[in-house]
Design an enzyme around this catalytic site. Structure first.
Site, PDB file in Angstrom:
ATOM      1  N   TYR A  48      19.031 -18.713 -10.106  1.00  0.00           N
ATOM      2  CA  TYR A  48      19.576 -19.954  -9.556  1.00  0.00           C
ATOM      3  C   TYR A  48      20.613 -20.513 -10.526  1.00  0.00           C
ATOM      4  O   TYR A  48      20.416 -20.473 -11.746  1.00  0.00           O
ATOM      5  CB  TYR A  48      18.465 -20.972  -9.326  1.00  0.00           C
ATOM      6  CG  TYR A  48      18.964 -22.257  -8.703  1.00  0.00           C
ATOM      7  CD1 TYR A  48      19.387 -22.282  -7.379  1.00  0.00           C
ATOM      8  CD2 TYR A  48      19.034 -23.437  -9.444  1.00  0.00           C
ATOM      9  CE1 TYR A  48      19.870 -23.455  -6.805  1.00  0.00           C
ATOM     10  CE2 TYR A  48      19.511 -24.607  -8.872  1.00  0.00           C
ATOM     11  CZ  TYR A  48      19.922 -24.616  -7.558  1.00  0.00           C
ATOM     12  OH  TYR A  48      20.407 -25.773  -6.993  1.00  0.00           O
ATOM     13  N   ASP A  62      24.951 -35.413 -14.217  1.00  0.00           N
ATOM     14  CA  ASP A  62      25.015 -34.807 -12.887  1.00  0.00           C
ATOM     15  C   ASP A  62      25.299 -35.883 -11.845  1.00  0.00           C
ATOM     16  O   ASP A  62      24.441 -36.257 -11.051  1.00  0.00           O
ATOM     17  CB  ASP A  62      23.702 -34.081 -12.585  1.00  0.00           C
ATOM     18  CG  ASP A  62      23.736 -33.340 -11.258  1.00  0.00           C
ATOM     19  OD1 ASP A  62      24.838 -33.042 -10.766  1.00  0.00           O
ATOM     20  OD2 ASP A  62      22.647 -33.066 -10.709  1.00  0.00           O
ATOM     21  N   ASP A  89      24.418 -24.029  -6.599  1.00  0.00           N
ATOM     22  CA  ASP A  89      24.464 -25.405  -6.111  1.00  0.00           C
ATOM     23  C   ASP A  89      25.927 -25.782  -5.862  1.00  0.00           C
ATOM     24  O   ASP A  89      26.723 -25.883  -6.792  1.00  0.00           O
ATOM     25  CB  ASP A  89      23.839 -26.309  -7.184  1.00  0.00           C
ATOM     26  CG  ASP A  89      23.848 -27.781  -6.823  1.00  0.00           C
ATOM     27  OD1 ASP A  89      24.374 -28.149  -5.762  1.00  0.00           O
ATOM     28  OD2 ASP A  89      23.325 -28.576  -7.640  1.00  0.00           O
ATOM     29  N   ASP A  91      26.838 -28.648  -4.407  1.00  0.00           N
ATOM     30  CA  ASP A  91      26.895 -30.104  -4.257  1.00  0.00           C
ATOM     31  C   ASP A  91      27.227 -30.492  -2.811  1.00  0.00           C
ATOM     32  O   ASP A  91      26.642 -29.974  -1.890  1.00  0.00           O
ATOM     33  CB  ASP A  91      27.884 -30.703  -5.255  1.00  0.00           C
ATOM     34  CG  ASP A  91      27.356 -30.715  -6.675  1.00  0.00           C
ATOM     35  OD1 ASP A  91      26.144 -30.490  -6.864  1.00  0.00           O
ATOM     36  OD2 ASP A  91      28.147 -30.918  -7.605  1.00  0.00           O
ATOM     37  N   HIS A 116      24.066 -23.819  -1.493  1.00  0.00           N
ATOM     38  CA  HIS A 116      23.601 -24.927  -0.656  1.00  0.00           C
ATOM     39  C   HIS A 116      24.570 -26.103  -0.711  1.00  0.00           C
ATOM     40  O   HIS A 116      25.176 -26.394  -1.740  1.00  0.00           O
ATOM     41  CB  HIS A 116      22.171 -25.352  -0.979  1.00  0.00           C
ATOM     42  CG  HIS A 116      21.899 -25.745  -2.393  1.00  0.00           C
ATOM     43  ND1 HIS A 116      22.237 -26.968  -2.908  1.00  0.00           N
ATOM     44  CD2 HIS A 116      21.288 -25.079  -3.405  1.00  0.00           C
ATOM     45  CE1 HIS A 116      21.854 -27.046  -4.173  1.00  0.00           C
ATOM     46  NE2 HIS A 116      21.282 -25.896  -4.501  1.00  0.00           N
ATOM     47  N   GLU A 118      24.814 -30.210   0.356  1.00  0.00           N
ATOM     48  CA  GLU A 118      23.893 -31.320   0.567  1.00  0.00           C
ATOM     49  C   GLU A 118      24.513 -32.445   1.384  1.00  0.00           C
ATOM     50  O   GLU A 118      25.728 -32.472   1.616  1.00  0.00           O
ATOM     51  CB  GLU A 118      23.401 -31.853  -0.776  1.00  0.00           C
ATOM     52  CG  GLU A 118      24.472 -32.458  -1.643  1.00  0.00           C
ATOM     53  CD  GLU A 118      24.014 -32.585  -3.087  1.00  0.00           C
ATOM     54  OE1 GLU A 118      23.986 -33.714  -3.584  1.00  0.00           O
ATOM     55  OE2 GLU A 118      23.702 -31.542  -3.709  1.00  0.00           O
ATOM     56  N   CYS A 126      22.204 -36.647  -9.161  1.00  0.00           N
ATOM     57  CA  CYS A 126      21.018 -35.801  -9.241  1.00  0.00           C
ATOM     58  C   CYS A 126      20.009 -36.207  -8.174  1.00  0.00           C
ATOM     59  O   CYS A 126      19.753 -37.400  -7.971  1.00  0.00           O
ATOM     60  CB  CYS A 126      20.394 -35.920 -10.633  1.00  0.00           C
ATOM     61  SG  CYS A 126      18.789 -35.116 -10.785  1.00  0.00           S
ATOM     62  N   ARG A 161      20.948 -28.625   2.145  1.00  0.00           N
ATOM     63  CA  ARG A 161      20.027 -29.474   1.394  1.00  0.00           C
ATOM     64  C   ARG A 161      20.098 -30.884   1.974  1.00  0.00           C
ATOM     65  O   ARG A 161      21.184 -31.407   2.252  1.00  0.00           O
ATOM     66  CB  ARG A 161      20.428 -29.508  -0.083  1.00  0.00           C
ATOM     67  CG  ARG A 161      19.701 -30.569  -0.887  1.00  0.00           C
ATOM     68  CD  ARG A 161      20.060 -30.524  -2.350  1.00  0.00           C
ATOM     69  NE  ARG A 161      20.075 -31.852  -2.933  1.00  0.00           N
ATOM     70  CZ  ARG A 161      20.286 -32.100  -4.223  1.00  0.00           C
ATOM     71  NH1 ARG A 161      20.487 -31.102  -5.064  1.00  0.00           N
ATOM     72  NH2 ARG A 161      20.302 -33.337  -4.674  1.00  0.00           N
ATOM     73  N   GLU A 191      15.007 -31.922  -0.533  1.00  0.00           N
ATOM     74  CA  GLU A 191      14.935 -32.385  -1.919  1.00  0.00           C
ATOM     75  C   GLU A 191      13.925 -33.504  -2.100  1.00  0.00           C
ATOM     76  O   GLU A 191      13.750 -34.367  -1.225  1.00  0.00           O
ATOM     77  CB  GLU A 191      16.324 -32.851  -2.370  1.00  0.00           C
ATOM     78  CG  GLU A 191      16.410 -33.350  -3.812  1.00  0.00           C
ATOM     79  CD  GLU A 191      16.064 -32.282  -4.843  1.00  0.00           C
ATOM     80  OE1 GLU A 191      14.928 -31.761  -4.802  1.00  0.00           O
ATOM     81  OE2 GLU A 191      16.917 -31.976  -5.687  1.00  0.00           O
ATOM     82  N   ASN A 213      12.027 -27.157  -4.863  1.00  0.00           N
ATOM     83  CA  ASN A 213      12.653 -27.401  -6.161  1.00  0.00           C
ATOM     84  C   ASN A 213      11.589 -27.872  -7.138  1.00  0.00           C
ATOM     85  O   ASN A 213      11.152 -29.016  -7.085  1.00  0.00           O
ATOM     86  CB  ASN A 213      13.758 -28.445  -6.017  1.00  0.00           C
ATOM     87  CG  ASN A 213      14.458 -28.748  -7.330  1.00  0.00           C
ATOM     88  OD1 ASN A 213      14.257 -28.069  -8.333  1.00  0.00           O
ATOM     89  ND2 ASN A 213      15.284 -29.781  -7.337  1.00  0.00           N
TER      90      ASN A 213
END
Length: 299
Positions: A48, A62, A89, A91, A116, A118, A126, A161, A191, A213
């Site tokens: 990952y 983040d 990731d 974002d 992914h 989101e 984050c 996500r 998440e 996660n």
């Protein structure tokens, strides 16, 4: 020697096949290319690539400060160093729907097996921080449709996500997940689930793979792989774990050096040079062309 011999297309196809079995796949987070090699050497199912880790590696929080170029560059460096599939990731997709489509192609070219997107507002933060905000369902759907449209390799996993659980509750989360699957998402990353019952509710709501996660110090409990497998979770990630372990060891070592004036007390805790050379395949480079690589590997 050099980079992995398995092609990105082969990694994607193999990852899809593994997901189709329904078994739980474990993907620790690689904080650099060398750690990706270590993850492979230890027998895990994939790697990952965390946005939080990329941010931290740059000395940034983040909160959506990294760029697509920075993420794609790091993803390429990590993915090419391992025969394992890598998930990155992405974002919020780094912009509007057309930007999302370009993001998918850039990351596909970087060699990842999946990514992914989101549903947080842009810039995001984050997923385990308070005060998050998400976009409306129509905007979230447009992002996923754009991602799917941008994909060229049909085996590239497009995961959606959703962070809506922390804002509007679990019913909203399952409703959002269903809408994202209908929009074309191949898998769902819910998440900040609070407990196993919430993962079970998400599992019951959608018929695509779901991801858990297991990040330390977050909103979710640290469930075991057995617990997650028993309720039908398909992917578990440990995004920042190796970075935290490494930074914790580095901080303790620096404290010893500061107080003792030597690192002798912690040498036994360090990775031995021989083990590092093994991971880097010094012997392979030495054997490649002895007329050029004519060094001796120290032991």
């Amino acid at each position: 020697m050099l980079y992995a011999t398995t092609t990105p297309a082969a990694k994607r196809a193999a990852f899809r096949e593994r997901l189709a079995t329904g078994e739980l796949l474990s993907l620790p987070g690689a904080f650099n290319p060398l750690s990706a090699r270590l993850i492979q050497d230890k027998g895990f199912d994939g790697v990952y690539i965390s946005g939080a880790v990329i941010s931290a590696d740059l000395g940034l929080p983040d909160i959506g400060l990294t760029t697509l170029t920075e993420v794609a560059t790091r993803a390429r460096q990590i993915a090419r160093m391992t025969d394992l599939p890598a998930i990155v990731d992405a974002d919020t997709g780094f912009g509007e729907p057309m930007n999302v489509a370009r993001t998918v192609q850039e990351l596909e070219d970087a060699g990842v097996a999946g990514l992914h997107i989101e549903d947080q507002i842009n810039p995001k933060r984050c997923g385990h921080l308070d005060g998050k905000a998400v976009v409306d369902e129509a905007t979230a759907i447009k992002r996923i449709r754009a991602a799917v449209s941008g994909r060229r390799d049909p085996n590239l996993l497009i995961m959606a996500r959703t962070d809506i659980r922390a804002i509007d509750g679990m019913t909203a989360a399952t409703d959002r997940a269903k809408a994202l699957v209908d929009a074309g998402a191949d898998a769902i990353f819910p998440e900040a689930m609070a407990d196993l019952a919430e993962f079970e509710a998400m599992r019951a709501a959608v018929d695509v793979p779901i991801l858990a996660n297991m990040t330390e110090f977050g909103k979710s409990e640290l469930f075991t792989t057995r617990q997650l497998a028993d309720i039908g979770v398909n992917i578990v990630i440990y995004p920042v774990s190796l970075l935290r372990i490494a930074m914790g060891a580095a901080e303790r070592g620096l404290d010893v050096l500061r107080s003792e004036g030597t690192l002798e007390p912690v040498v036994a805790e360090m990775q031995h040079r021989a083990r590092l050379y093994e991971l880097l395949d010094y012997e392979g480079y030495n054997a490649f062309d002895s007329s050029v690589f004519n060094f001796t590997v120290a032991r």
